[in-house]
Scaffold this motif. Structure first.
Motif, PDB file in Angstrom:
ATOM      1  N   ALA A  41       0.764  -1.163   0.015  1.00 10.02           N
ATOM      2  CA  ALA A  41       0.016  -0.152  -0.099  1.00 10.02           C
ATOM      3  C   ALA A  41       0.808   1.305   0.072  1.00 10.02           C
ATOM      4  O   ALA A  41       0.624   2.208  -0.585  1.00 10.02           O
ATOM      5  N   HIS A  42       1.873   1.121   0.734  1.00  8.41           N
ATOM      6  CA  HIS A  42       2.835   2.451   0.679  1.00  8.41           C
ATOM      7  C   HIS A  42       3.706   2.602  -0.558  1.00  8.41           C
ATOM      8  O   HIS A  42       3.656   3.444  -1.075  1.00  8.41           O
ATOM      9  N   TYR A  43       3.821   1.466  -1.099  1.00 11.09           N
ATOM     10  CA  TYR A  43       4.269   1.351  -2.610  1.00 11.09           C
ATOM     11  C   TYR A  43       3.442   2.252  -3.506  1.00 11.09           C
ATOM     12  O   TYR A  43       3.668   2.974  -4.497  1.00 11.09           O
ATOM     13  N   THR A  44       2.164   1.617  -3.598  1.00  6.96           N
ATOM     14  CA  THR A  44       1.096   2.467  -4.328  1.00  6.96           C
ATOM     15  C   THR A  44       0.998   3.872  -4.182  1.00  6.96           C
ATOM     16  O   THR A  44       0.946   4.497  -5.335  1.00  6.96           O
ATOM     17  N   ARG A  45       1.170   4.212  -2.901  1.00 10.52           N
ATOM     18  CA  ARG A  45       1.193   5.745  -2.819  1.00 10.52           C
ATOM     19  C   ARG A  45       2.400   6.416  -3.543  1.00 10.52           C
ATOM     20  O   ARG A  45       1.910   7.475  -4.361  1.00 10.52           O
ATOM     21  N   TYR A  46       3.357   5.957  -3.429  1.00  6.52           N
ATOM     22  CA  TYR A  46       4.624   6.414  -4.495  1.00  6.52           C
ATOM     23  C   TYR A  46       4.467   6.536  -5.813  1.00  6.52           C
ATOM     24  O   TYR A  46       4.694   7.370  -6.690  1.00  6.52           O
ATOM     25  N   PHE A  47       3.939   5.320  -6.479  1.00  5.94           N
ATOM     26  CA  PHE A  47       3.719   5.201  -7.737  1.00  5.94           C
ATOM     27  C   PHE A  47       2.304   6.201  -8.234  1.00  5.94           C
ATOM     28  O   PHE A  47       2.629   6.577  -9.365  1.00  5.94           O
ATOM     29  N   SER A  48       1.404   6.115  -7.453  1.00  7.00           N
ATOM     30  CA  SER A  48       0.378   7.069  -7.731  1.00  7.00           C
ATOM     31  C   SER A  48       0.998   8.575  -7.766  1.00  7.00           C
ATOM     32  O   SER A  48       0.559   9.468  -8.856  1.00  7.00           O
ATOM     33  N   ALA A  49       1.949   8.985  -7.096  1.00  9.32           N
ATOM     34  CA  ALA A  49       2.317  10.313  -7.060  1.00  9.32           C
ATOM     35  C   ALA A  49       3.285  10.601  -8.076  1.00  9.32           C
ATOM     36  O   ALA A  49       2.968  11.599  -8.773  1.00  9.32           O
ATOM     37  N   ALA A  50       4.022   9.232  -8.365  1.00 10.33           N
ATOM     38  CA  ALA A  50       4.932   9.608  -9.682  1.00 10.33           C
ATOM     39  C   ALA A  50       4.098   9.727 -10.886  1.00 10.33           C
ATOM     40  O   ALA A  50       4.407  10.706 -11.709  1.00 10.33           O
ATOM     41  N   GLY A  51       3.152   8.939 -11.051  1.00  6.61           N
ATOM     42  CA  GLY A  51       2.030   9.102 -12.266  1.00  6.61           C
ATOM     43  C   GLY A  51       1.520  10.459 -12.184  1.00  6.61           C
ATOM     44  O   GLY A  51       1.305  11.007 -13.255  1.00  6.61           O
ATOM     45  N   LEU A  52       1.015  11.024 -11.051  1.00  9.06           N
ATOM     46  CA  LEU A  52       0.562  12.514 -11.111  1.00  9.06           C
ATOM     47  C   LEU A  52       1.453  13.546 -11.570  1.00  9.06           C
ATOM     48  O   LEU A  52       1.386  14.488 -12.347  1.00  9.06           O
TER      49      LEU A  52
END
Length: 88
Positions: free
Chosen positions: A18-29
């Motif tokens: 879940a923590h990794y998902t937050r970072y990937f979402s921020a990178a995509g944004l």
């Protein structure tokens, strides 16, 4: 005892994912915002000045709906809670 330890390890792994998902979402944004900034002048020149049509509306809807959804997801996943209430 071994079952409890296995469940604990699985919970830790799920929280890490879940923590990794937050970072990937921020990178995509960040990539999407960068793309919007790079192509804004061309978009204004060719899309915004074009006469109203269904393809123009579909393009703009798709372009800005994705950005809005990613911003909403980023805000919900950031860990901050913003509430508006009259009772405070």
């Amino acid at each position: 005892m071994a079952a409890a330890l296995a469940m604990y390890n699985e919970l830790i792994r799920a929280l890490e994912h879940a923590h990794y998902t937050r970072y990937f979402s921020a990178a995509g944004l960040a990539v999407l915002l960068y793309d919007h900034l790079l192509t804004l002048d061309v978009e204004i020149k060719y899309v915004w000045r074009a006469p109203p049509s269904l393809p123009k509306i579909a393009f703009l809807f798709n372009r800005y709906m994705v950005l809005g959804c990613l911003l909403a997801i980023a805000c919900s996943m950031c860990g901050f809670s913003v509430t508006f209430s009259d009772t405070e």
